[in-house]
Design an enzyme around this catalytic site. Sequence first.
Site, PDB file in Angstrom:
ATOM      1  NE  ARG A 223      -4.419  -1.866   0.673  1.00 49.64           N
ATOM      2  CZ  ARG A 223      -4.140  -3.327  -0.441  1.00 49.64           C
ATOM      3  NH1 ARG A 223      -2.874  -2.694  -1.529  1.00 49.64           N
ATOM      4  NH2 ARG A 223      -4.947  -3.931  -0.427  1.00 49.64           N
ATOM      5  CG  HIS A 271      -1.749   1.138  -7.513  1.00 52.50           C
ATOM      6  ND1 HIS A 271      -2.706   1.817  -7.060  1.00 52.50           N
ATOM      7  CD2 HIS A 271      -2.114  -0.430  -7.538  1.00 52.50           C
ATOM      8  CE1 HIS A 271      -2.171   1.094  -6.007  1.00 52.50           C
ATOM      9  NE2 HIS A 271      -2.382  -0.158  -6.140  1.00 52.50           N
TER      10      HIS A 271
END
Length: 308
Positions: A223, A271
Amino acid sequence: MTKLVLISRDYDMSHLVPSILRAAPELDVAVHGSRDAADADVAVCWNPPEGAVAALPKLRLVHSIAAGVDNILCDPSLPRVPLCRVVDPQHARGMSEFVTWGVLHFHRQIDRVMENQRNGVWLRYDQQAPSTCSVGVMGLGEIGSRVAGDLHRLGFAVRGWARRAKDLAGIETFAGAQGLEPFLRGTDILVCLLPLTDETRAILGARTLAMLPRGAKLIHVGRGEHLVPCALLSALKEERLTGAIVDVFPNEPLPASDPFWSAPNMIVTPHMASVASSDTIGMQVAQNVRRLVNGEPLLNVIDVARGY
């Protein structure tokens, strides 16, 4: 008719509408900000603006479009309704492919070869057996265990660290705060696959990075909020770390002016390590909405207290 609203601060989710309606044509789908979105029963979210979900008086369910929900739980006004996530059956495979590429990139010294190419240098490095390279996987849930097992089968010396003790065949495991330092001290390539909790937020900071052997590498696919950017930039600049592949950042999308773009020996990816398809998202959201309407148990419900 059950109404869904798609809510995001900075991500256009309109491409999901056809997939949701193919899976459940009886649903009514609106986009956040439209006049007919205020009476939605379900909020389908990615990084929603603070207060946007709480502003829905008829809300019965919040559904993430990804495996992670930290971008939703960070809203202190989040209503007390069930929160579900998408579990892509191919997610672990995609993540393992990405991490394996990253490990091989460093182990086969492709990072050094690419630098040599920029400088017009022809130099062939000695190849080392995978067993000489210690890969440490932080987070041994479903995905972390898959990644660790795949790397072990390729012959790498794999070790893992988790909040609680784990038993994985062929993998040396460490647990809890007392196991973190010995885990890091013996890790050549660190892979972060942790969930985001109060305990793991900012875990990739100066203290953790300093425990790695000098010259270690980082592959960060957990994350964004795990990372302390200035600590990583400093470690790369001082060559305490000699390489990093970072796929997730505290602020996304990464601004063009961010120093990560030009950091030495660093690869920035947008991402993309493993992303569920629109059809998978649409199918799982539709399935849970039908379960909600029929009073059946929901799938992939988040334990809000744990954060995952």
